[in-house]
Design a protein around this motif. Structure first.
Motif, PDB file in Angstrom:
ATOM      1  N   TRP A  70       0.838  -1.200   0.000  1.00 25.87           N
ATOM      2  CA  TRP A  70       0.000   0.000   0.000  1.00 25.87           C
ATOM      3  C   TRP A  70       0.873   1.250   0.000  1.00 25.87           C
ATOM      4  CZ3 TRP A  70       0.536   3.313   4.164  1.00 25.87           C
ATOM      5  CH2 TRP A  70       1.098   2.769   5.327  1.00 25.87           C
ATOM      6  N   GLN A  71       0.356   2.272  -0.621  1.00 30.55           N
ATOM      7  CA  GLN A  71       0.955   3.604  -0.586  1.00 30.55           C
ATOM      8  C   GLN A  71       0.059   4.534   0.232  1.00 30.55           C
ATOM      9  OE1 GLN A  71       4.219   2.751  -2.022  1.00 30.55           O
ATOM     10  NE2 GLN A  71       3.989   4.923  -2.343  1.00 30.55           N
ATOM     11  N   SER A  72      -1.247   4.289   0.147  1.00 26.33           N
ATOM     12  CA  SER A  72      -2.208   5.108   0.876  1.00 26.33           C
ATOM     13  C   SER A  72      -3.102   4.183   1.696  1.00 26.33           C
ATOM     14  CB  SER A  72      -3.043   5.950  -0.090  1.00 26.33           C
ATOM     15  OG  SER A  72      -3.677   5.127  -1.052  1.00 26.33           O
ATOM     16  N   SER A 129       2.231   9.340  -5.956  1.00 25.56           N
ATOM     17  CA  SER A 129       2.898   9.303  -7.260  1.00 25.56           C
ATOM     18  C   SER A 129       4.397   9.568  -7.136  1.00 25.56           C
ATOM     19  CB  SER A 129       2.260  10.308  -8.221  1.00 25.56           C
ATOM     20  OG  SER A 129       2.519  11.635  -7.798  1.00 25.56           O
ATOM     21  N   ARG A 130       4.809  10.164  -6.022  1.00 21.74           N
ATOM     22  CA  ARG A 130       6.231  10.406  -5.756  1.00 21.74           C
ATOM     23  C   ARG A 130       6.850   9.267  -4.947  1.00 21.74           C
ATOM     24  NH1 ARG A 130       4.397  15.824  -3.884  1.00 21.74           N
ATOM     25  NH2 ARG A 130       4.816  14.906  -1.853  1.00 21.74           N
ATOM     26  N   GLY A 131       6.100   8.170  -4.772  1.00 18.08           N
ATOM     27  CA  GLY A 131       6.617   7.026  -4.041  1.00 18.08           C
ATOM     28  C   GLY A 131       6.537   7.162  -2.536  1.00 18.08           C
ATOM     29  N   LYS A 132       5.818   8.176  -2.040  1.00 12.75           N
ATOM     30  CA  LYS A 132       5.657   8.389  -0.602  1.00 12.75           C
ATOM     31  C   LYS A 132       4.362   7.717  -0.149  1.00 12.75           C
ATOM     32  CE  LYS A 132       9.035  11.450  -0.762  1.00 12.75           C
ATOM     33  NZ  LYS A 132      10.374  11.057  -0.491  1.00 12.75           N
ATOM     34  N   ARG A 133       4.219   7.588   1.153  1.00 12.71           N
ATOM     35  CA  ARG A 133       3.028   6.959   1.728  1.00 12.71           C
ATOM     36  C   ARG A 133       2.224   7.979   2.533  1.00 12.71           C
ATOM     37  NH1 ARG A 133       4.713   1.190   4.370  1.00 12.71           N
ATOM     38  NH2 ARG A 133       4.288  -0.041   2.519  1.00 12.71           N
ATOM     39  N   CYS A 134       0.936   7.671   2.697  1.00 13.61           N
ATOM     40  CA  CYS A 134       0.111   8.520   3.542  1.00 13.61           C
ATOM     41  C   CYS A 134      -0.985   7.701   4.218  1.00 13.61           C
ATOM     42  CB  CYS A 134      -0.492   9.681   2.765  1.00 13.61           C
ATOM     43  SG  CYS A 134      -1.662   9.211   1.487  1.00 13.61           S
ATOM     44  N   ASN A 153     -10.971   4.836  -2.519  1.00 13.23           N
ATOM     45  CA  ASN A 153      -9.986   5.426  -3.427  1.00 13.23           C
ATOM     46  C   ASN A 153      -8.560   5.378  -2.898  1.00 13.23           C
ATOM     47  OD1 ASN A 153     -11.114   6.687  -6.002  1.00 13.23           O
ATOM     48  ND2 ASN A 153     -12.663   7.201  -4.473  1.00 13.23           N
ATOM     49  N   VAL A 154      -8.339   4.668  -1.788  1.00  9.14           N
ATOM     50  CA  VAL A 154      -6.982   4.442  -1.300  1.00  9.14           C
ATOM     51  C   VAL A 154      -6.683   2.960  -1.418  1.00  9.14           C
ATOM     52  CG1 VAL A 154      -6.980   6.462   0.223  1.00  9.14           C
ATOM     53  CG2 VAL A 154      -7.680   4.236   1.134  1.00  9.14           C
ATOM     54  N   ASP A 155      -5.448   2.586  -1.158  1.00  7.82           N
ATOM     55  CA  ASP A 155      -5.017   1.202  -1.379  1.00  7.82           C
ATOM     56  C   ASP A 155      -5.555   0.207  -0.363  1.00  7.82           C
ATOM     57  OD1 ASP A 155      -3.477   2.075  -3.557  1.00  7.82           O
ATOM     58  OD2 ASP A 155      -1.771   2.507  -2.250  1.00  7.82           O
ATOM     59  N   ALA A 156      -5.644   0.619   0.906  1.00  9.43           N
ATOM     60  CA  ALA A 156      -6.020  -0.321   1.965  1.00  9.43           C
ATOM     61  C   ALA A 156      -6.641   0.461   3.115  1.00  9.43           C
ATOM     62  CB  ALA A 156      -4.793  -1.087   2.448  1.00  9.43           C
ATOM     63  N   ALA A 157      -7.168  -0.281   4.105  1.00  6.69           N
ATOM     64  CA  ALA A 157      -7.801   0.363   5.248  1.00  6.69           C
ATOM     65  C   ALA A 157      -7.575  -0.443   6.524  1.00  6.69           C
ATOM     66  CB  ALA A 157      -9.299   0.528   4.995  1.00  6.69           C
ATOM     67  N   LEU A 158      -7.609   0.258   7.634  1.00  7.95           N
ATOM     68  CA  LEU A 158      -7.634  -0.336   8.970  1.00  7.95           C
ATOM     69  C   LEU A 158      -8.887   0.184   9.653  1.00  7.95           C
ATOM     70  CD1 LEU A 158      -4.006   0.211  10.371  1.00  7.95           C
ATOM     71  CD2 LEU A 158      -5.049  -1.965   9.732  1.00  7.95           C
ATOM     72  N   LEU A 159      -9.474  -0.635  10.518  1.00 11.24           N
ATOM     73  CA  LEU A 159     -10.645  -0.223  11.275  1.00 11.24           C
ATOM     74  C   LEU A 159     -10.257  -0.067  12.736  1.00 11.24           C
ATOM     75  CD1 LEU A 159     -13.745   0.272  11.295  1.00 11.24           C
ATOM     76  CD2 LEU A 159     -13.999  -2.161  11.813  1.00 11.24           C
ATOM     77  N   ARG A 180     -14.964  -5.432   2.258  1.00 10.55           N
ATOM     78  CA  ARG A 180     -14.150  -6.255   3.168  1.00 10.55           C
ATOM     79  C   ARG A 180     -12.727  -6.450   2.640  1.00 10.55           C
ATOM     80  NH1 ARG A 180     -15.330  -9.307   7.474  1.00 10.55           N
ATOM     81  NH2 ARG A 180     -17.533  -8.863   7.213  1.00 10.55           N
ATOM     82  N   ALA A 181     -12.564  -6.629   1.337  1.00 13.56           N
ATOM     83  CA  ALA A 181     -11.240  -6.887   0.757  1.00 13.56           C
ATOM     84  C   ALA A 181     -10.281  -5.710   0.946  1.00 13.56           C
ATOM     85  CB  ALA A 181     -11.370  -7.208  -0.723  1.00 13.56           C
ATOM     86  N   LYS A 182     -10.797  -4.524   1.184  1.00 17.65           N
ATOM     87  CA  LYS A 182      -9.963  -3.328   1.365  1.00 17.65           C
ATOM     88  C   LYS A 182      -9.242  -3.336   2.718  1.00 17.65           C
ATOM     89  CE  LYS A 182     -10.173  -0.123  -1.175  1.00 17.65           C
ATOM     90  NZ  LYS A 182      -9.325   0.341  -2.294  1.00 17.65           N
ATOM     91  N   PHE A 183      -9.800  -4.048   3.716  1.00 24.26           N
ATOM     92  CA  PHE A 183      -9.292  -3.975   5.078  1.00 24.26           C
ATOM     93  C   PHE A 183      -8.134  -4.939   5.342  1.00 24.26           C
ATOM     94  CE2 PHE A 183     -13.276  -1.834   5.537  1.00 24.26           C
ATOM     95  CZ  PHE A 183     -13.011  -0.854   6.483  1.00 24.26           C
ATOM     96  N   LEU A 184      -7.081  -4.393   5.937  1.00 19.66           N
ATOM     97  CA  LEU A 184      -5.947  -5.203   6.381  1.00 19.66           C
ATOM     98  C   LEU A 184      -6.255  -5.853   7.721  1.00 19.66           C
ATOM     99  CD1 LEU A 184      -2.970  -2.741   5.711  1.00 19.66           C
ATOM    100  CD2 LEU A 184      -3.975  -4.440   4.163  1.00 19.66           C
ATOM    101  N   GLY A 185      -7.078  -5.224   8.524  1.00 13.92           N
ATOM    102  CA  GLY A 185      -7.401  -5.710   9.856  1.00 13.92           C
ATOM    103  C   GLY A 185      -8.017  -4.599  10.672  1.00 13.92           C
ATOM    104  N   SER A 186      -8.086  -4.804  11.975  1.00 10.92           N
ATOM    105  CA  SER A 186      -8.629  -3.793  12.868  1.00 10.92           C
ATOM    106  C   SER A 186      -7.702  -3.591  14.039  1.00 10.92           C
ATOM    107  CB  SER A 186     -10.026  -4.189  13.344  1.00 10.92           C
ATOM    108  OG  SER A 186      -9.968  -5.389  14.074  1.00 10.92           O
ATOM    109  N   VAL A 187      -7.774  -2.402  14.629  1.00  8.34           N
ATOM    110  CA  VAL A 187      -7.006  -2.075  15.817  1.00  8.34           C
ATOM    111  C   VAL A 187      -8.014  -1.855  16.929  1.00  8.34           C
ATOM    112  CG1 VAL A 187      -5.371  -0.468  16.862  1.00  8.34           C
ATOM    113  CG2 VAL A 187      -5.210  -0.982  14.416  1.00  8.34           C
TER     114      VAL A 187
END
Length: 195
Positions: A70-72, A129-134, A153-159, A180-187
């Motif tokens: 993920w980048q975002s 696009s500059r290879g940075k993350r957010c 519209n971002v690469d992944a998500a955490l809940l 559901r496929a967007k989520f990496l997991g939850s905190v």
């Protein structure tokens, strides 16, 4: 030491480097996606312990997130008792990234309005696009209409799930509407601590 850094990027603000001294809080990550459990049993340090990124809980959170490309990243959650809890963890992740020589920008988009979405997405695109993350901090879908399109519209998500506060209905609706496929997991977070 400030409890909540002032250099979080609210929507529309120019990009900046991660905060110098974030003070995250919370507890370990739990899986509802293919991430696995982070156990926060008795005697185990938690994210609430402060900004010590040498803490194994912080390191596990970081490493679990690095298992995915993920980048975002959208970090979604909200609490009336600890309104800045998710934001503080995002700052902690930015600090850890900085200590590892990486740049991670945090956007506070909890109050993002419909008319401002395009500009926020353009800022995210400019950074990635500059290879940075957010990380984009958002409220639950029941609290802000922009959460679903932003998270999609971002690469992944955490809940962020607050113990005794986040309802199963609100968490489930957020997962279902974002996808559901967007989520990496939850905190899992404990908002009942004293500030």
């Amino acid at each position: 030491m400030t409890k909540r850094p002032n250099d979080t990027l609210a929507y529309g603000a120019p990009a900046a480097s991660p905060p110098a001294i974030p003070s995250p809080m919370g507890a370990p990550m739990e899986a509802h996606a293919p991430m696995g459990d982070l156990d926060g049993g008795e005697g185990m340090p938690s994210l609430m312990a402060g900004s010590n990124t040498l803490d194994p809980v912080w390191q596990r959170l970081w490493l679990r997130c690095q298992q995915h490309d993920w980048q975002s990243l959208a970090f979604i959650g909200s609490s009336k008792r600890d309104p800045d809890g998710v934001l503080e963890i995002a700052h902690g992740m930015a600090r850890l990234a900085s200590e590892l020589g990486q740049e991670l920008t945090v956007f506070d988009a909890r109050n993002l309005g419909l008319k401002d979405m395009g500009r926020m997405l353009a800022q995210i695109q400019s950074i990635t696009s500059r290879g940075k993350r957010c990380i984009v901090v958002l409220r639950l879908v029941t609290e802000n209409a922009t959460t679903v399109p932003m998270a999609q519209n971002v690469d992944a998500a955490l809940l962020g799930v607050f113990i005794g506060e986040t309802s199963v209905v609100a968490a489930g609706r957020t997962i279902d509407e974002v996808g559901r496929a967007k989520f990496l997991g939850s905190v899992v977070l404990n908002a009942s601590f004293g500030k």
